[in-house]
Structures are given as C-alpha cells and as structure tokens.
Design an enzyme around this catalytic site. Structure first.
Site, PDB file in Angstrom:
ATOM      1  N   TRP A  10      48.460 -10.562  48.303  1.00 15.91           N
ATOM      2  CA  TRP A  10      47.178  -9.850  48.376  1.00 15.91           C
ATOM      3  C   TRP A  10      46.607  -9.544  46.992  1.00 15.91           C
ATOM      4  CZ3 TRP A  10      48.789  -5.910  52.806  1.00 15.91           C
ATOM      5  CH2 TRP A  10      48.962  -6.625  53.991  1.00 15.91           C
ATOM      6  N   GLU A  97      49.264 -16.446  37.419  1.00 14.57           N
ATOM      7  CA  GLU A  97      48.367 -15.442  36.812  1.00 14.57           C
ATOM      8  C   GLU A  97      49.141 -14.569  35.834  1.00 14.57           C
ATOM      9  OE1 GLU A  97      46.760 -13.965  40.520  1.00 14.57           O
ATOM     10  OE2 GLU A  97      45.820 -15.918  40.832  1.00 14.57           O
ATOM     11  N   GLY A 173      43.275 -20.488  44.052  1.00 15.51           N
ATOM     12  CA  GLY A 173      41.994 -19.792  44.080  1.00 15.51           C
ATOM     13  C   GLY A 173      40.803 -20.691  43.811  1.00 15.51           C
TER      14      GLY A 173
HETATM   15  C1  PEP Z   1      48.364 -17.479  45.091  1.00 14.89           C
HETATM   16  O1  PEP Z   1      47.802 -16.552  44.543  1.00 14.89           O
HETATM   17  O2  PEP Z   1      49.596 -17.545  45.032  1.00 14.89           O
HETATM   18  C2  PEP Z   1      47.563 -18.473  45.807  1.00 14.89           C
HETATM   19  C3  PEP Z   1      48.161 -19.531  46.249  1.00 14.89           C
HETATM   20  O3  PEP Z   1      46.220 -18.203  45.953  1.00 14.89           O
HETATM   21  P1  PEP Z   1      45.166 -19.057  46.831  1.00 14.89           P
HETATM   22  O4  PEP Z   1      45.783 -19.281  48.190  1.00 14.89           O
HETATM   23  O5  PEP Z   1      43.948 -18.194  46.895  1.00 14.89           O
HETATM   24  O6  PEP Z   1      44.936 -20.344  46.109  1.00 14.89           O
END
Ligand code: PEP
Length: 250
Positions: A10, A97, A173
């Site tokens: 999240w 990240e 993302g």
């Molecule tokens: C993540 O943050 O681990 C991720 C996979 O994000 P998303 O599904 O939004 O690409």
C-alpha cells in the site's frame, strides 16, 4: 507444490479510515480458504489499525521495510521484533523505491533481511533491473548480484525462510508490466541460481512477480511455471482489483 502468495504493497497511501476500510474489504472478500496466501503491507503507522481489522482472519500482515539491527540508536527505523509484536509476519526489503530514492545498498538490504530472519519475520526480498540495465543486456548480472548479496549474508538456510520478488523497475507504477515470458525468464534464472546451491530450497522458494500487475494480466503471469504469485502496488489499493488478482493465483 509451492502455495502462491499475493501481497499488496500500500506504500505511503491512505488515511486511518481508508486503510481500515480497505483491510476490511480484503478480509471480507476472500473465500474461506483461498488458494493463495494473502498479505497486506500498509505504512508503519497504519499497522496497529490493520492488525485489529485482520485479527482472526487468514490475511497476513507485513511491513514495507525493517531495521538492520534488533535495537539501538537507529532513529527513524523500526525493528523486526517491534513489527512482530504488532502481528506482522513479513517485511519487504530492498524495494526499488528504497534502493533508488533512499540509496539502500545491496549490503544494507541483506542486513535488513538477516535482521528480519533473526526475529522470525519473513523477508520479501525485492530484486529488479532498471530499463537502462535491461536495454544494455545486464538484467541477469543485476538480479543475480542482488540475490547473491542476500544469499551470502543469510545463507541458503535463510533463503529457505524468505520470499523473493522480481520487480523490474521499469514496470513498477508505470502500467507497463513485463510480459509473462519476460518475467518467467528471470524467475527461472533466479531459481536456477538457487538450485546451484541447494536443489530442495530452490524448489520450495516462492518467487513473486511485481510490476503493474492488474486483474487483466494476473492470470497469464501466474500461469508461468516459476511465478508463485505477485507483489501488487497500485491495484492493491482497490479491494475488488486486489481480490481478483488473489483469485487468479491458484
Ligand atoms: C510495487 O510497488 O511493488 C509494485 C509492484 O507497484 P505497481 O503494482 O503499482 O507497479
């Protein structure tokens, strides 16, 4: 047989009320005995609220990071023991990240994984290459060196108690998922590398795919031999989408 795991990251989203509603919807929307294990990973401060909502349910609770030491002068960090006390069973380590925005190194990620294991928490070790690294043919080198950093630290016995998540940075993302074949190729590479150390651990090890997983793409991704579920960011913030992805993992 590896039981799939679907985890919802999240990130830094939500209010107390919003996160409680999301956790309730996930808890109430799952079948009594889901084929996959389901894990939700709220921000640290939301963990106590979510733990209360999930109490007595099969939904697992995790944290988005964990300190590299059990206690001490580590301002801003949260230890694995603290997380355990609040009902967490898992912690992400090495999310891209964290590696990119906060400069977390392979060594720090490995130390975080070790600290999680020491306290009985399952580290979900995130690995993945950038677009530039993929385009220059360095995917294998990058993900294997990220894996080796953790394996060298926790050993094959530690890896047996961990989960891997292959998350190509260019897919996180962005709405641009790796194709099932692209993901499978890397998952097979990672499993093969572990097999070189210990065949049984390699067969048991769960390797999740992460990067723009959606209800529409989950079936095909999860059908691949070496993909054992998903780490889901954006789509985990909508209970219906997340539940549909959980259902796809059989
Ligand atoms: C993540 O943050 O681990 C991720 C996979 O994000 P998303 O599904 O939004 O690409």
């Amino acid at each position: 047989m590896r039981r799939p795991l679907v985890a919802g990251n999240w990130k830094m989203h939500g209010s107390r009320a919003g996160v409680e509603a999301l956790a309730s919807a996930v808890r109430d929307g799952l079948p009594a005995q889901p084929a996959a294990e389901v894990l939700v990973i709220p921000a640290f401060v939301h963990i106590p609220d979510v733990a209360r909502v999930l109490d007595g349910s099969a939904v697992l609770l995790g944290a988005q990071n964990v300190a590299d030491a059990s206690e001490g002068a580590r301002t801003g960090e949260v230890s694995a023991g603290m997380l355990r006390e609040f009902g967490c069973s898992h912690a992400l380590v090495g999310h891209s990240e964290r590696r990119t925005l906060y400069r977390e190194t392979d060594e720090l990620v490995a130390a975080r994984a070790q600290a999680a294991l020491d306290a009985g928490l399952t580290p979900v070790v995130c690995l993945g290459e950038t677009l530039e690294q993929r385009d220059s043919g360095k995917t294998a080198e990058v993900v294997l060196s990220q894996l080796d950093a953790v394996m060298n630290r926790v050993g094959v016995a530690g890896l047996a108690k961990s989960v891997l998540a292959y998350e190509p940075v260019w897919a996180i993302g962005t709405g641009r998922s790796a194709s099932p074949e692209q993901a499978q190729e890397v998952h097979a590479l990672l499993r093969g590398h572990v097999r070189g150390q210990h065949a049984a651990v390699a067969e048991e090890l769960r390797i999740l795919y992460g990067g723009s997983v959606k209800p529409t793409s989950a079936d095909a991704l999860f059908a691949m031999d070496d993909i054992d579920g998903g780490l889901v960011g954006g789509a985990s913030l909508q209970a219906d989408d997340f539940l549909a992805i959980c259902q796809a993992a059989r």
